[in-house]
Write a protein that holds these residues in place. Structure first.
Motif, short mmCIF file in Angstrom:
data_model
loop_
_atom_site.label_atom_id
_atom_site.label_comp_id
_atom_site.label_asym_id
_atom_site.label_seq_id
_atom_site.Cartn_x
_atom_site.Cartn_y
_atom_site.Cartn_z
N GLU A 108 0.84 -1.19 0.00
CA GLU A 108 0.00 0.00 0.00
C GLU A 108 0.88 1.25 0.00
OE1 GLU A 108 -2.49 -0.27 3.42
OE2 GLU A 108 -3.71 -1.90 2.61
N ASP A 109 0.37 2.32 -0.57
CA ASP A 109 1.07 3.59 -0.50
C ASP A 109 1.14 4.02 0.96
OD1 ASP A 109 1.05 3.42 -3.22
OD2 ASP A 109 -0.10 5.25 -3.58
N ALA A 110 2.31 4.50 1.38
CA ALA A 110 2.48 4.82 2.81
C ALA A 110 3.69 5.71 3.01
CB ALA A 110 2.67 3.53 3.61
N TRP A 111 3.65 6.41 4.16
CA TRP A 111 4.81 7.16 4.64
C TRP A 111 5.69 6.24 5.49
CZ3 TRP A 111 6.67 11.85 3.48
CH2 TRP A 111 5.83 12.74 2.81
N SER A 112 7.00 6.42 5.36
CA SER A 112 7.96 5.67 6.18
C SER A 112 8.84 6.65 6.95
CB SER A 112 8.86 4.79 5.30
OG SER A 112 8.11 3.80 4.63
N ILE A 113 9.24 6.24 8.14
CA ILE A 113 10.11 7.05 8.99
C ILE A 113 11.46 6.34 9.13
CG2 ILE A 113 10.45 7.83 11.39
CD1 ILE A 113 7.43 8.37 11.48
N TYR A 114 12.53 7.12 9.13
CA TYR A 114 13.90 6.59 9.23
C TYR A 114 14.56 7.09 10.52
CZ TYR A 114 13.37 5.39 4.31
OH TYR A 114 12.93 4.86 3.12
N LEU A 115 15.26 6.20 11.19
CA LEU A 115 16.03 6.56 12.37
C LEU A 115 17.50 6.65 12.00
CD1 LEU A 115 14.37 4.17 15.00
CD2 LEU A 115 13.69 6.50 14.35
N ALA A 116 18.17 7.68 12.49
CA ALA A 116 19.60 7.86 12.21
C ALA A 116 20.43 6.85 13.00
CB ALA A 116 20.03 9.28 12.56
N VAL A 117 21.39 6.22 12.33
CA VAL A 117 22.26 5.26 13.00
C VAL A 117 23.70 5.53 12.58
CG1 VAL A 117 20.46 3.49 13.13
CG2 VAL A 117 22.00 3.53 11.16
N GLU A 118 24.63 5.15 13.43
CA GLU A 118 26.04 5.35 13.12
C GLU A 118 26.57 4.29 12.17
OE1 GLU A 118 28.66 6.93 16.38
OE2 GLU A 118 27.04 6.10 17.62
N ASP A 119 26.04 3.08 12.26
CA ASP A 119 26.50 1.95 11.44
C ASP A 119 25.30 1.11 11.07
OD1 ASP A 119 27.50 -0.50 10.48
OD2 ASP A 119 29.30 -0.38 11.72
N VAL A 120 24.82 1.26 9.84
CA VAL A 120 23.59 0.58 9.44
C VAL A 120 23.74 -0.93 9.45
CG1 VAL A 120 23.99 0.60 6.94
CG2 VAL A 120 21.65 0.71 7.82
#
Length: 267
Positions: free
Chosen positions: A70-82
Motif C-alpha cells: 500500500e502507498d504509505a509514509w515511512s520514517i527513518y532513524l539515524a544510525v552510526e553503522d547501518v
C-alpha cells in the motif's frame, strides 16, 4: 526556525512517501504544505525530495508497478553503522525487510521491522543528514510508534537504538513514553493495543505541521484526500488524522502552541 544542525543517532531523521501516483502526490502535498519537489541528481533515480523553501522536509519514491504494498509514509532513524544496527535488530527479535544498501554518496540505508510488526527505516548519513527543518508549518513536528505490544517495542528500541524513554503516562487507559534529548523530544511510543482498529498492525506515524488544523483538514478533502479522524483538541495541540489521494496516512499537527512539537499528540 527549528533547523537540524546535528545528527542525533537513534532519533527520526527522515521520512519519505512511497506512492503509486507521483504526479498526484506532487500536486496534493504542494498545495497542502507549499512543498516543491526536486528530482534526485543520481542517474536513473526517480526519487524526489520535497522542500519547504530551501529546506529538505521529506522524500518521495515511486511504487513499482504491480507491487502489492500500500502507498504509505515511512520514517527513518539515524544510525552510526547501518550494518551493525541491522544485525542488532535481527538479534533483538526484529526482521530485516531490506538489507543495507549504499545510496550514492548520500548514505546507507536498510529497513527493519520491530518484534511488534512496525517497519522502520535506518539511515547512516554520509553527505545527507536528513531533515533540513522540523517543528514548523510544512515540516515534520512529531513521530509516533503505535504498537500492539508496548513493553516488547520499548525493550527493542532501547536495545537496538539506545533509547532512554521518558514515561509520560503508564495507565491502562493511556500508556505513552517520549524519546529525545531533554527539552527536545521528537518521538513517542503509544500503547495502541486497545485503540487500533481490528486488523491494523503496529506502525510508525508521521505528524506534519500546519497553522490551522481544521482548515488544513478541509483542504485535504478538497484535494481528494480523506479525513480519517476529524480534528481534535488536547493539551498538546490540535490534530487530525488524514490520508492523501491514494491512502497514505499521516497526521496534521498544530504549531500554534509553544509545546506542540515537544509533546505527544495521541489522545
Amino acid at each position: 526556525m527549528s533547523a537540524r544542525d546535528a545528527t542525533r543517532f537513534g532519533e527520526p531523521c527522515w521520512a519519505d512517501l512511497m506512492t503509486s501516483d507521483p504526479d498526484g502526490a506532487r500536486e496534493f502535498y504542494g498545495r497542502l504544505f507549499g512543498w516543491t519537489a526536486v528530482r534526485s541528481a543520481m542517474e536513473g533515480s526517480e526519487y524526489l525530495t520535497f522542500r519547504r523553501g530551501d529546506a529538505d522536509v521529506a522524500g518521495m519514491a515511486v511504487q513499482m508497478a504491480g507491487s502489492p504494498a500500500e502507498d504509505a509514509w515511512s520514517i527513518y532513524l539515524a544510525v552510526e553503522d547501518v550494518d551493525a544496527t541491522t544485525r542488532a535488530a535481527r538479534v533483538a527479535g526484529g526482521q530485516v525487510l531490506a538489507e543495507p544498501v549504499t545510496i550514492g554518496s548520500m548514505g546507507r540505508m536498510a529497513v527493519v521491522s520491530d518484534p511488534t510488526g512496525a517497519a522502520v527505516g535506518l539511515w547512516q548519513p554520509l553527505d545527507f543528514a536528513g531533515f533540513g527543518v522540523t517543528g514548523e508549518v510544512g515540516s515534520p513536528v512529531w513521530h509516533e510508534l503505535n504498537t500492539l505490544d508496548y513493553p516488547t517495542a520499548v525493550a527493542f528500541y532501547e536495545t537496538v537504538f539506545g533509547w532512554k524513554p521518558v514515561v509520560l503516562s503508564d495507565t491502562d487507559e493511556f500508556r505513552y513514553s517520549t524519546i529525545g534529548a531533554e527539552g527536545a523530544m521528537v518521538a513517542g511510543v503509544f500503547d495502541a493495543s486497545a485503540h487500533l482498529p481490528a486488523g491494523m498492525p503496529s506502525h510508525w506515524q508521521l505528524y506534519l505541521g500546519v497553522a490551522d488544523v481544521p482548515a488544513a483538514a478541509a483542504l485535504v478533502s478538497e484535494l481528494g484526500g480523506t479525513v480519517l479522524q476529524e480534528p481534535w483538541h488536547s493539551e498538546f495541540g490540535t490534530f487530525a488524522r488524514v490520508s492523501d489521494r491514494t491512502g497514505a496516512m499521516f497526521v496534521l499537527g498544530s504549531v500554534d502552541q509553544p509545546d506542540a512539537t515537544d509533546q505527544p499528540a495521541t489522545t
